[in-house]
Design a protein around this motif. Structure first.
Motif, PDB file in Angstrom:
ATOM      1  N   ARG A  73       0.827  -1.209   0.000  1.00  5.90           N
ATOM      2  CA  ARG A  73       0.000   0.000   0.000  1.00  5.90           C
ATOM      3  C   ARG A  73       0.858   1.255   0.000  1.00  5.90           C
ATOM      4  N   ASP A  74       1.928   1.199  -0.782  1.00  5.52           N
ATOM      5  CA  ASP A  74       2.863   2.317  -0.860  1.00  5.52           C
ATOM      6  C   ASP A  74       3.724   2.126  -2.105  1.00  5.52           C
ATOM      7  N   HIS A  75       4.465   3.167  -2.437  1.00  2.00           N
ATOM      8  CA  HIS A  75       5.402   3.048  -3.550  1.00  2.00           C
ATOM      9  C   HIS A  75       6.674   2.359  -3.083  1.00  2.00           C
ATOM     10  N   VAL A  76       7.155   1.429  -3.892  1.00  2.00           N
ATOM     11  CA  VAL A  76       8.376   0.683  -3.606  1.00  2.00           C
ATOM     12  C   VAL A  76       9.331   0.919  -4.771  1.00  2.00           C
ATOM     13  N   GLY A  77      10.588   1.181  -4.452  1.00  2.00           N
ATOM     14  CA  GLY A  77      11.546   1.535  -5.482  1.00  2.00           C
ATOM     15  C   GLY A  77      12.158   0.340  -6.195  1.00  2.00           C
ATOM     16  N   TYR A  78      12.673   0.608  -7.390  1.00  2.00           N
ATOM     17  CA  TYR A  78      13.434  -0.387  -8.147  1.00  2.00           C
ATOM     18  C   TYR A  78      14.538   0.342  -8.895  1.00  2.00           C
ATOM     19  N   GLU A  79      15.609  -0.386  -9.228  1.00  3.08           N
ATOM     20  CA  GLU A  79      16.762   0.229  -9.887  1.00  3.08           C
ATOM     21  C   GLU A  79      16.972  -0.260 -11.310  1.00  3.08           C
ATOM     22  N   SER A  80      16.096  -1.115 -11.806  1.00  4.18           N
ATOM     23  CA  SER A  80      16.210  -1.607 -13.175  1.00  4.18           C
ATOM     24  C   SER A  80      14.861  -2.161 -13.593  1.00  4.18           C
ATOM     25  N   TRP A  81      14.706  -2.373 -14.905  1.00  3.07           N
ATOM     26  CA  TRP A  81      13.468  -2.999 -15.384  1.00  3.07           C
ATOM     27  C   TRP A  81      13.320  -4.403 -14.819  1.00  3.07           C
ATOM     28  N   LEU A  82      14.434  -5.106 -14.668  1.00  3.15           N
ATOM     29  CA  LEU A  82      14.377  -6.459 -14.118  1.00  3.15           C
ATOM     30  C   LEU A  82      13.899  -6.427 -12.672  1.00  3.15           C
ATOM     31  N   GLU A  83      14.385  -5.492 -11.874  1.00  5.30           N
ATOM     32  CA  GLU A  83      13.899  -5.367 -10.498  1.00  5.30           C
ATOM     33  C   GLU A  83      12.416  -5.010 -10.481  1.00  5.30           C
ATOM     34  N   ARG A  84      12.005  -4.142 -11.399  1.00  4.70           N
ATOM     35  CA  ARG A  84      10.585  -3.788 -11.454  1.00  4.70           C
ATOM     36  C   ARG A  84       9.726  -5.009 -11.764  1.00  4.70           C
ATOM     37  N   ASP A  85      10.168  -5.821 -12.734  1.00  5.65           N
ATOM     38  CA  ASP A  85       9.402  -7.022 -13.075  1.00  5.65           C
ATOM     39  C   ASP A  85       9.294  -7.957 -11.879  1.00  5.65           C
ATOM     40  N   ARG A  86      10.388  -8.155 -11.182  1.00  5.80           N
ATOM     41  CA  ARG A  86      10.357  -9.039 -10.020  1.00  5.80           C
ATOM     42  C   ARG A  86       9.508  -8.450  -8.900  1.00  5.80           C
ATOM     43  N   LEU A  87       9.493  -7.141  -8.791  1.00  2.00           N
ATOM     44  CA  LEU A  87       8.634  -6.485  -7.806  1.00  2.00           C
ATOM     45  C   LEU A  87       7.161  -6.720  -8.138  1.00  2.00           C
ATOM     46  N   ILE A  88       6.807  -6.634  -9.411  1.00  2.00           N
ATOM     47  CA  ILE A  88       5.435  -6.917  -9.839  1.00  2.00           C
ATOM     48  C   ILE A  88       5.042  -8.343  -9.485  1.00  2.00           C
ATOM     49  N   LEU A  89       5.940  -9.296  -9.737  1.00  2.12           N
ATOM     50  CA  LEU A  89       5.636 -10.694  -9.435  1.00  2.12           C
ATOM     51  C   LEU A  89       5.455 -10.909  -7.934  1.00  2.12           C
ATOM     52  N   MET A  90       6.273 -10.260  -7.118  1.00  5.23           N
ATOM     53  CA  MET A  90       6.108 -10.385  -5.672  1.00  5.23           C
ATOM     54  C   MET A  90       4.808  -9.740  -5.214  1.00  5.23           C
ATOM     55  N   ASP A  91       4.435  -8.641  -5.848  1.00  2.00           N
ATOM     56  CA  ASP A  91       3.183  -7.967  -5.499  1.00  2.00           C
ATOM     57  C   ASP A  91       1.978  -8.863  -5.764  1.00  2.00           C
ATOM     58  N   ARG A  92       2.107  -9.747  -6.745  1.00  2.00           N
ATOM     59  CA  ARG A  92       1.003 -10.645  -7.105  1.00  2.00           C
ATOM     60  C   ARG A  92       1.005 -11.936  -6.285  1.00  2.00           C
ATOM     61  N   ASP A  93       2.088 -12.224  -5.601  1.00  2.00           N
ATOM     62  CA  ASP A  93       2.234 -13.475  -4.858  1.00  2.00           C
ATOM     63  C   ASP A  93       1.371 -13.441  -3.597  1.00  2.00           C
ATOM     64  N   PRO A  94       0.387 -14.339  -3.446  1.00  2.00           N
ATOM     65  CA  PRO A  94      -0.491 -14.300  -2.264  1.00  2.00           C
ATOM     66  C   PRO A  94       0.237 -14.608  -0.961  1.00  2.00           C
ATOM     67  N   GLN A  95       1.423 -15.194  -1.034  1.00  2.00           N
ATOM     68  CA  GLN A  95       2.183 -15.491   0.178  1.00  2.00           C
ATOM     69  C   GLN A  95       2.956 -14.281   0.698  1.00  2.00           C
ATOM     70  N   VAL A  96       3.031 -13.229  -0.094  1.00  2.00           N
ATOM     71  CA  VAL A  96       3.785 -12.032   0.289  1.00  2.00           C
ATOM     72  C   VAL A  96       2.841 -11.007   0.904  1.00  2.00           C
ATOM     73  N   VAL A  97       3.181 -10.528   2.107  1.00  2.00           N
ATOM     74  CA  VAL A  97       2.331  -9.552   2.798  1.00  2.00           C
ATOM     75  C   VAL A  97       3.047  -8.232   3.056  1.00  2.00           C
ATOM     76  N   GLY A  98       4.338  -8.148   2.749  1.00  2.00           N
ATOM     77  CA  GLY A  98       5.078  -6.903   2.927  1.00  2.00           C
ATOM     78  C   GLY A  98       6.332  -6.902   2.080  1.00  2.00           C
ATOM     79  N   ILE A  99       6.676  -5.743   1.505  1.00  2.00           N
ATOM     80  CA  ILE A  99       7.847  -5.628   0.637  1.00  2.00           C
ATOM     81  C   ILE A  99       8.516  -4.277   0.880  1.00  2.00           C
TER      82      ILE A  99
END
Length: 254
Positions: A73-99
């Protein structure tokens, strides 16, 4: 891997020498802190502010930015397109509750010199476990990076966290998930529309045919994509890019 500076008289202060040999440098409640891993491992690093700035440099291949993470529920930073993609995947993972991104500096001594490394992400899982994530393509892991990842894994094992180094995801799957991420926010979901979608897609139905059966596609498509993003509806995201005839179905509760 050597941990020379931490293996002195106080090396077993926390029961495991690694808990003294490694130190974390991080922000907590706006204040900078630094302490041995054995003292600070219980910090809510999934809520920590980044320990370094995200830089935008003209002419470089990487691209830094901020992604609105519905999990945090906030903006999370990334330093590359690859980090952004992995951040998106973690955001979609139901087992993840905080990043959190760049959650701390990990400090250690390799037997010759002092070293430090800032992992890309700290993730809190639904069962309470911590996970440290570094994002690096295989062909970008040089000797120094490999040593940093080995040290980070060692520290995570001592703290009871998972450590994973992830690389480039499947391109078709990632393209589909990027598309679905546009509809990740709950504002895309209208419950009467969602209830009708769940009825129509009780069994596999082509995407557009099912949408038209529910109603106006401009109203229905955002709700459908949100339900696929959240895993309530399913589709083959790995075999091909989503299209009008892609089969969509209601995911079964296990």
């Amino acid at each position: 891997m050597g941990l020379g500076a931490g293996w002195g008289a106080s090396a077993l202060a926390y029961g495991d020498a690694a808990l003294s040999a490694f130190e974390l440098d991080f922000f907590e409640s706006g204040q900078r802190r630094r302490g041995p891993l054995g003292q600070v491992w219980g910090t809510r690093f999934e809520a920590a502010a980044p320990v370094r700035d995200f830089r935008w440099t003209k002419g470089v291949e990487s691209f830094a930015g901020w992604y609105y993470c519905v999990t945090a529920r906030d903006h999370v930073g990334y330093e590359s397109w690859l980090e952004r993609d992995r951040l998106i995947l973690m955001d979609r993972d139901p087992q993840v509750v905080g990043i959190a991104s760049q959650p701390f500096w990990l400090h250690w001594h390799d037997g010759t010199r002092s070293r430090r490394h800032a992992p890309d992400y700290f993730v809190r899982l639904a069962d309470g476990r911590g996970r440290v994530v570094d994002v690096r393509a295989d062909d970008q892991v040089d000797e120094a990076a490999a040593e940093s990842f080995t040290a980070t894994r060692h520290a995570c094992e001592a703290a009871g966290w998972e450590f994973v180094r992830v690389e480039v995801p499947d391109p078709v799957f990632m393209a589909n998930v990027r598309w679905l991420a546009r509809y990740r926010r709950r504002r895309c979901l209208r419950w009467p529309v969602a209830a009708r979608l769940l009825d129509v897609f009780e069994e596999p139905v082509p995407l557009l045919a099912g949408v038209v059966e529910v109603g106006d596609r401009l109203e229905v498509l955002p709700a459908l994509f949100h339900l696929v993003w959240s895993g309530v509806l399913a589709a083959d995201l790995r075999g091909e890019l989503l299209h009008d005839d892609s089969l969509v179905w209601k995911e079964r509760v296990r």
